[in-house]
Enzyme design. Structure first.
Site, PDB file in Angstrom:
ATOM      1  CG  ASN A   1      -3.441  -2.122   6.967  1.00 12.27           C
ATOM      2  OD1 ASN A   1      -3.355  -1.779   5.797  1.00 12.27           O
ATOM      3  ND2 ASN A   1      -4.455  -2.827   7.432  1.00 12.27           N
TER       4      ASN A   1
ATOM      5  CG  HIS B   1      -5.260  -6.339  -0.085  1.00 14.76           C
ATOM      6  ND1 HIS B   1      -6.483  -6.224   0.549  1.00 14.76           N
ATOM      7  CD2 HIS B   1      -5.405  -7.312  -1.028  1.00 14.76           C
ATOM      8  CE1 HIS B   1      -7.332  -7.090  -0.008  1.00 14.76           C
ATOM      9  NE2 HIS B   1      -6.700  -7.757  -0.964  1.00 14.76           N
TER      10      HIS B   1
ATOM     11  CD  GLU C   1      -9.028  -9.042  -3.297  1.00 10.27           C
ATOM     12  OE1 GLU C   1      -9.887  -8.763  -2.448  1.00 10.27           O
ATOM     13  OE2 GLU C   1      -7.892  -9.470  -2.994  1.00 10.27           O
TER      14      GLU C   1
ATOM     15  CE  LYS D   1      -3.876  -2.289   2.355  1.00 10.92           C
ATOM     16  NZ  LYS D   1      -4.806  -2.178   3.528  1.00 10.92           N
TER      17      LYS D   1
ATOM     18  CE1 TYR E   1      -9.325  -2.590   0.787  1.00 12.56           C
ATOM     19  CE2 TYR E   1      -8.514  -0.922  -0.733  1.00 12.56           C
ATOM     20  CZ  TYR E   1      -8.276  -1.947   0.175  1.00 12.56           C
ATOM     21  OH  TYR E   1      -6.984  -2.338   0.444  1.00 12.56           O
TER      22      TYR E   1
HETATM   23  P1  IDP Z   1      -7.792  -6.526   6.140  1.00 16.31           P
HETATM   24  O1  IDP Z   1      -7.001  -5.638   5.196  1.00 16.31           O
HETATM   25  O2  IDP Z   1      -6.948  -7.007   7.277  1.00 16.31           O
HETATM   26  O3  IDP Z   1      -8.511  -7.639   5.432  1.00 16.31           O
HETATM   27  P2  IDP Z   1     -10.385  -5.212   6.367  1.00 16.31           P
HETATM   28  O4  IDP Z   1     -11.237  -5.268   7.590  1.00 16.31           O
HETATM   29  O5  IDP Z   1     -10.799  -6.012   5.178  1.00 16.31           O
HETATM   30  O6  IDP Z   1      -8.887  -5.589   6.825  1.00 16.31           O
HETATM   31  O7  IDP Z   1     -10.263  -3.683   5.980  1.00 16.31           O
HETATM   32  C1  IDP Z   1      -9.711  -3.298   4.720  1.00 16.31           C
HETATM   33  C2  IDP Z   1      -8.764  -2.145   4.939  1.00 16.31           C
HETATM   34  O8  IDP Z   1      -9.502  -1.011   5.402  1.00 16.31           O
HETATM   35  C3  IDP Z   1      -7.702  -2.371   6.024  1.00 16.31           C
HETATM   36  O9  IDP Z   1      -6.585  -3.103   5.584  1.00 16.31           O
HETATM   37  C4  IDP Z   1      -7.343  -0.938   6.396  1.00 16.31           C
HETATM   38  O10 IDP Z   1      -6.459  -0.337   5.448  1.00 16.31           O
HETATM   39  C5  IDP Z   1      -8.704  -0.256   6.304  1.00 16.31           C
HETATM   40  N1  IDP Z   1      -9.373  -0.246   7.612  1.00 16.31           N
HETATM   41  C6  IDP Z   1      -9.961  -1.288   8.253  1.00 16.31           C
HETATM   42  N2  IDP Z   1     -10.473  -0.932   9.441  1.00 16.31           N
HETATM   43  C7  IDP Z   1     -10.191   0.390   9.574  1.00 16.31           C
HETATM   44  C8  IDP Z   1     -10.461   1.354  10.603  1.00 16.31           C
HETATM   45  O11 IDP Z   1     -11.055   1.057  11.649  1.00 16.31           O
HETATM   46  N3  IDP Z   1     -10.005   2.632  10.376  1.00 16.31           N
HETATM   47  C9  IDP Z   1      -9.349   2.991   9.225  1.00 16.31           C
HETATM   48  N4  IDP Z   1      -9.078   2.118   8.239  1.00 16.31           N
HETATM   49  C10 IDP Z   1      -9.492   0.839   8.412  1.00 16.31           C
HETATM   50 MG    MG Z   2     -10.072  -7.619   4.081  1.00 11.10          MG
END
Ligand code: IDP
Ligand code: MG
Length: 139
Positions: free
Chosen positions: A114, A117, A128, A11, A51
């Site tokens: 984070n 992905h 994807e 990312k 997303y």
């Molecule tokens: P994942 O990437 O671990 O599968 P998901 O719940 O699918 O997590 O969420 C997709 C992406 O959305 C996350 O990787 C992160 O970048 C963002 N995200 C998820 N939860 C939050 C939040 O509470 N605040 C801000 N961004 C979030």
């Molecule tokens: Mg996810």
């Protein structure tokens, strides 16, 4: 549909912070082989579509803005048990909860920014992968 492939993106924060090479190294050292890879930047429309499952979540706007803020590396990876093993390698969504030795523990800034992905199922890995790569870009 292949069950030994997953899809990843390094990312914008990971690229911005200079972690691209180290993360790719961790991925290869963990036994994944690269079946497709490109350095690119998501348009707003692409990020929204990618997303879409999170469209109703409060962080959706912030997520789309962040994911379009700079270049990413998109890749298709192959390994036995790829989806689950890659989720284990990247660690929990929130780096504060990610285990030692995971990519997010080492390189993620926050739950939103984070670093990486990883697809959450074989079905989504296939969707994807095709979203980002043409047939002649996948090996
Ligand atoms: P994942 O990437 O671990 O599968 P998901 O719940 O699918 O997590 O969420 C997709 C992406 O959305 C996350 O990787 C992160 O970048 C963002 N995200 C998820 N939860 C939050 C939040 O509470 N605040 C801000 N961004 C979030
Ligand atoms: Mg996810």
């Amino acid at each position: 549909m292949a069950t030994n492939r997953t899809f990843t993106m390094l990312k914008p924060d990971a690229i911005e912070n200079g972690h691209m090479g180290k993360i790719i190294d961790m991925i290869i050292n963990a036994g994944f082989s690269i079946k497709a890879m490109k350095y690119t930047q998501l348009s707003e429309a692409q990020a929204k579509e990618f997303y879409a499952v999170h469209a109703e979540r409060p962080f959706y706007g912030e997520l789309v803005e962040y994911m379009t803020s700079g270049p990413i590396v998109a890749a298709i990876l192959e390994k036995e048990n790829a989806v689950a093993d890659f989720r284990a390698l990247i660690g929990a969504t929130d780096p504060a909860e990610a285990a030692d030795g995971t990519i997010r523990k080492a390189y993620a800034e926050s739950k939103g920014r984070n670093a990486v992905h990883g697809s959450d199922s074989d079905e989504n890995a296939a969707i994807e992968g095709v979203f980002h790569f043409a047939a002649n870009e996948i090996f």
